[in-house]
Design an enzyme around this catalytic site. Structure first.
Site, PDB file in Angstrom:
ATOM      1  N   LYS A 170       0.850  -1.187   0.000  1.00  0.00           N
ATOM      2  CA  LYS A 170       0.000   0.000   0.000  1.00  0.00           C
ATOM      3  C   LYS A 170       0.887   1.238   0.000  1.00  0.00           C
ATOM      4  CE  LYS A 170      -1.629   2.971   2.873  1.00  0.00           C
ATOM      5  NZ  LYS A 170      -1.788   4.162   1.987  1.00  0.00           N
ATOM      6  N   GLU A 245       9.821   2.049  10.670  1.00  0.00           N
ATOM      7  CA  GLU A 245      10.824   3.112  10.532  1.00  0.00           C
ATOM      8  C   GLU A 245      10.048   4.419  10.627  1.00  0.00           C
ATOM      9  OE1 GLU A 245      12.365   6.152   8.703  1.00  0.00           O
ATOM     10  OE2 GLU A 245      12.718   4.860   6.972  1.00  0.00           O
ATOM     11  N   CYS A 279      13.538  11.490   6.962  1.00  0.00           N
ATOM     12  CA  CYS A 279      13.482  11.128   8.387  1.00  0.00           C
ATOM     13  C   CYS A 279      14.855  11.211   9.053  1.00  0.00           C
ATOM     14  CB  CYS A 279      12.943   9.707   8.546  1.00  0.00           C
ATOM     15  SG  CYS A 279      11.314   9.430   7.838  1.00  0.00           S
ATOM     16  N   GLU A 378       9.802  16.910  15.264  1.00  0.00           N
ATOM     17  CA  GLU A 378      10.185  16.745  13.863  1.00  0.00           C
ATOM     18  C   GLU A 378       9.393  17.727  13.006  1.00  0.00           C
ATOM     19  OE1 GLU A 378      11.111  13.024  10.955  1.00  0.00           O
ATOM     20  OE2 GLU A 378       9.153  13.008  11.928  1.00  0.00           O
TER      21      GLU A 378
END
Length: 482
Positions: A170, A245, A279, A378
């Site tokens: 997906k 992750e 990331c 973040e």
């Protein structure tokens, strides 16, 4: 206008169960550039059934046969690199040089690495009288993000296929075009029916039923901490393996040496690449406090030199991926200003001359303290924070003072010092002077996730370990397994 209105299930392009579609917006123009089918739980059921039906045959293939299939995929992948790059630029705004360069080439690198590892991977080994067997875990649900869409598909699909698993992919609904071209590549390469399946759709419609599905043996997810926690909760009832992750707030410790100003500039460039939407990006730059003024000057100069504009042209940086991402980054920049950080360059609003598109000004903050939001959360945009350290012990404490642990970076001329600092950073992936290796394990500590991708370590999470005690007589320890 792209229209991808079919799913790839059991080796065939097939209509979804429902009539719904998802519009895809080009972030450079803010205009709809295509639509994809919106799958549902019914489509997930069909794809999982296909993967389950194909598992016995695929898991039983010889290594040489799986190598041959992966090599065929590589051949078709190379033929479609231009199409993949065009899709990346259109769906997520990656500049042409980045899309055709790192974005596409990382996927190919992970594929060729998987082939080389598979040729020599030890699926069985004798330990005394015990045989240790590594067997494919089964049907794998793979949920991938929008920021490096092709890379993240590659680091999941290729190890899964190499180890004998079957898959349901997906892709992100924000960047689904590359997933569609990827499926076309695998179809053209002759991957056996059911081994790879593609179900487009959003999280509630496809991601949730895939994670919950009782016939999925493993879910591999890349995305935010919040979404990763949701995936884990949805998977918990069936006690399936979940690898993740997730986010990062990665430190970049710049050492005090003659290369200091150059390394500050390199750190800025490393963060701003992909519009800061990485990331593992070095978003927190830690510099000697005594050289902060020099760092501010070098970082500001490097950020101001970055060209921002139409990703189809020569600009170094394109837009961020969506309106939601644009608003989030704008809010975080304003938060930094409101909390008292010094704005070195950049700020809120679009760069001058860009009235349309989700473009963000490359931004640098100085005088950032550990309690500021821009230091702890973040941002996922082209925003760098500068922090001063007194000595290397202080630098390491600042580096590790975060809920995240995906990556760390060290820059300096003294390799011995850089190595010592790298060992002390609590993160799963640490680079020294921007080192790179497809075989280096990638993954996070703490809230940055669990499990590892890339190279040989990317194989491990797709395998179950079986121990067969008494496999050999006690006096037969030296004979190889048969």
């Amino acid at each position: 206008m792209r229209e991808y209105l079919e799913l790839y299930v059991d080796g065939r392009w097939t209509a979804p169960a429902g009539p719904h579609t998802i519009d895809v917006v080009n972030p450079a123009t803010e205009q709809v550039c295509g639509k994809v089918a919106a799958g549902s739980a019914v489509d997930v059921d069909r794809a999982v059934a296909a993967a389950r039906g194909a598992f016995a045959g695929w898991s039983g293939t010889a290594v040489k046969d799986r190598v041959a299939v992966l090599q065929d995929i590589a051949e078709k992948y190379r033929e479609r690199t231009g199409d993949l790059a065009d899709a990346l630029t259109e769906e997520m705004g990656a500049p042409a040089a980045l899309a055709g360069g790192a974005q596409v080439q990382l996927g190919l690198g992970h594929l060729t690495t998987a082939v080389e590892i598979l040729r020599n991977f030890a699926f069985e080994e004798r330990r005394g009288t015990t045989l240790v067997v590594r067997e494919p875990i089964g049907v794998c649900g793979l949920i991938t993000p929008w920021n490096w869409p092709l890379n993240q598909i590659a680091v999941k699909v290729f190890p899964a296929l190499a180890t004998g698993c079957t898959t349901v992919l997906k892709p992100s609904e924000k960047a689904p075009f590359t997933g569609q071209v990827f499926a076309e590549i695998l179809d053209a390469a002759g991957v056996p029916a059911g081994v790879f399946n593609l179900v487009q759709g959003d999280g509630p419609g496809v991601g949730v039923p895939l994670a919950r599905h009782e016939d999925v043996d493993m879910v591999s997810f890349t995305g935010s901490v919040r979404a990763g926690a949701d995936v884990a909760r949805n998977a918990a009832a069936t006690v399936k393996r979940v690898t993740q992750e997730l986010g990062g707030k990665s430190p970049n410790i710049v050492l005090d040496d003659d290369a200091f100003a150059a390394n500050v500039g390199k750190g800025v460039a490393a963060l701003m690449g992909n519009s800061g939407q990485t990331c593992s990006a070095p978003s927190r730059m830690l510099v000697p406090a005594a050289r902060m003024a020099e760092a501010v000057e070098a970082a500001g100069r490097a950020a101001a030199a970055i060209t921002v504009g139409d990703p189809r042209g020569p600009a170094a940086m394109g837009p961020v991926s969506s309106a939601a991402q644009f608003e989030k980054v704008q809010a975080m920049i304003q938060r930094g200003i409101d909390e008292g950080a010094t704005l070195v360059t950049g700020g809120t609003g679009r760069p001058e001359g860009l009235e349309r598109g989700y473009y963000v000004r490359p931004t640098v903050f100085a005088d950032v303290t550990q309690d500021m939001t821009v230091a702890r959360e973040e941002i996922f945009g082209p925003v760098l924070t500068l922090h001063g350290y007194d000595d290397l012990d202080h630098a390491v404490r600042l580096a590790n003072d975060t809920q995240y642990g995906l990556a760390g970076h060290v820059a300096g001329q003294d390799l011995g010092t850089a190595r010592a600092v790298a060992r002390r950073i609590r993160a799963g992936w640490v680079t020294i002077n921007e080192g790179f290796d497809f075989g280096c394990p990638f993954g996070g500590y703490k809230r940055s996730g669990n499990g590892r991708e890339w190279g040989e370590f990317g194989f491990h999470d797709y395998l179950e370990v079986k121990g067969i005690a008494g496999y050999a007589p006690a006096d037969d320890d030296d004979r190889p397994a048969q």
